[in-house]
Design an enzyme around this catalytic site. Structure first.
Site, PDB file in Angstrom:
ATOM      1  N   ARG A 138      -2.571   4.127  -4.667  1.00 45.28           N
ATOM      2  CA  ARG A 138      -1.347   3.623  -5.285  1.00 45.28           C
ATOM      3  C   ARG A 138      -0.339   4.763  -5.379  1.00 45.28           C
ATOM      4  NH1 ARG A 138      -2.872  -0.743  -4.403  1.00 45.28           N
ATOM      5  NH2 ARG A 138      -3.151  -2.519  -5.812  1.00 45.28           N
ATOM      6  N   GLU A 162       7.307   0.682  -4.793  1.00 45.43           N
ATOM      7  CA  GLU A 162       7.203  -0.351  -3.762  1.00 45.43           C
ATOM      8  C   GLU A 162       7.928  -1.627  -4.175  1.00 45.43           C
ATOM      9  OE1 GLU A 162       2.858   0.637  -2.358  1.00 45.43           O
ATOM     10  OE2 GLU A 162       3.260  -1.481  -2.074  1.00 45.43           O
ATOM     11  N   HIS A 187       1.961  -0.374   3.179  1.00 41.38           N
ATOM     12  CA  HIS A 187       0.853  -0.882   2.353  1.00 41.38           C
ATOM     13  C   HIS A 187      -0.025  -1.841   3.156  1.00 41.38           C
ATOM     14  CE1 HIS A 187      -0.503  -1.842  -2.025  1.00 41.38           C
ATOM     15  NE2 HIS A 187      -1.507  -2.003  -1.171  1.00 41.38           N
TER      16      HIS A 187
END
Ligand code: 8YV
Length: 331
Positions: free
Chosen positions: A243, A272, A293
């Site tokens: 993350r 994001e 991602h």
């Protein structure tokens, strides 16, 4: 009389096979056009759903939980990471939360290796050189990357994914080092030939490659802070398939720009889906490789994730303990 089917609201488009099965088993509301739900739509959904199936793109924060109707009993996350959900608030209200561990381990570890190789061996730059017409033929000193065999890889977070990275990295001749909340058993350490570092600072100072593989929790937010990143060697490369929030992204960008760290391979970002323009600039210089991602993005993985979601909902609705229940003690 048979128990009524739960109203299950899925926030994004899932693989067809998963959606078909969900529709057979539950009273399911799909999101066919895959437009991420607005906040208003999310607030509306939790007012009526018995079960909601969110993804990493939905913020199920304390307000959403507060606004949920009394019928909402289960949040069956389509994903492993649950940092998109206010777990404490959900558990306080007696709402159960589940996730999809185990089924995206190998795919995410593959992508971690892909990023290590991409950054160290300049694969993206090289792949671009032919279509751009830049390549005029072989040269002894052109497009030189760094050898990975024999280098030290420091894994931050040695859970399922970290260990899967270690298994692959050993086959590439990397020396495995790791930092984790808990030290692994000596049997696993021996199997992976992994060296444990109690001090993350000290590990960072000695690694050639660092891979972030821990979940994002309040305890790991900016674990790689500006202060800690300073320990990295100027030749080091940093990989993140976990993350974005685990790394202080601004501090990392400054170090990349200043040449204080050699490169980075990032599949996740702190804010994001927006990606810092400075990272885009660095990507154009070849210093960083950026992926959108996609660590777990395989057809097989996404179907397996969906099946896990189905098992969790079904077990719960049939009155059993869902297998992938997220507990406060896991955070
Ligand atoms: C998932 C992920 O695709 O599972 C996770 O934690 O980061 C991703 O690989 C995503 O979370 C889906 O919600």
């Amino acid at each position: 009389m048979a128990k009524k089917k739960p109203l299950v609201i899925i926030t994004r488009k899932l693989p067809d096979r998963v959606e078909t099965r969900m529709c057979e088993l539950f009273d399911t509301r799909l999101n066919i056009d895959d437009q991420p739900m607005t906040r208003a739509q999310l607030l509306e959904a939790v007012k009526v759903a018995d079960v909601i199936v969110p993804t990493v793109t939905d913020r199920i924060d304390a307000e959403v939980i507060r606004e949920a109707g009394p019928q909402l009993q289960l949040i069956a996350n389509f994903g492993n990471g649950v940092d998109n959900i206010a777990i404490g608030a959900a558990l306080e209200r007696g709402i159960i939360v589940t996730n999809t561990p185990g089924v995206l381990t190998e795919d995410t570890a593959d992508m971690t290796m892909a990023l290590i190789l991409a950054v160290a061996r300049r694969i993206v730059e090289g792949a671009g050189a032919i279509p751009s017409g830049e390549w005029s033929g072989w040269s002894p000193t052109w497009m030189l990357g760094r050898r990975i065999t024999g280098k030290r890889l420091g894994i931050v977070g040695m859970g399922r994914i970290g260990q899967a990275v270690a298994r692959r990295a050993r086959a590439f001749g990397l020396q495995i080092h790791y930092h984790n909340r808990r030290r692994l058993s000596s049997a696993i350490e021996e199997q992976l030939e992994a060296t444990y570092w109690d001090s993350l600072d000290q590990m960072l100072a000695r690694m050639d490659i660092v891979s972030v593989n821990c979940p994002h929790t309040p305890a790991t937010y900016h674990l790689l802070s500006a202060r800690r990143l300073k320990y990295l060697r100027p030749e080091a490369i940093l990989i993140n398939t976990a993350r974005g929030e685990v790394i202080d992204e601004n501090a990392l960008i400054k170090m990349l720009e200043a040449g204080e760290v050699a490169g980075a391979g990032l599949d996740v970002f702190e804010h994001e889906p927006s990606v810092s323009p400075k990272l885009l600039r660095l990507a154009r210089t070849g210093k960083v490789t950026l992926l959108p991602h996609m660590g777990s993005a395989t057809t097989e993985g996404r179907v397996d994730m969906g099946e896990k979601v189905i098992i969790n909902i079904k077990a719960f609705w049939d009155g059993h303990r869902p297998p992938d229940r997220v507990l406060a003690s896991m955070l």
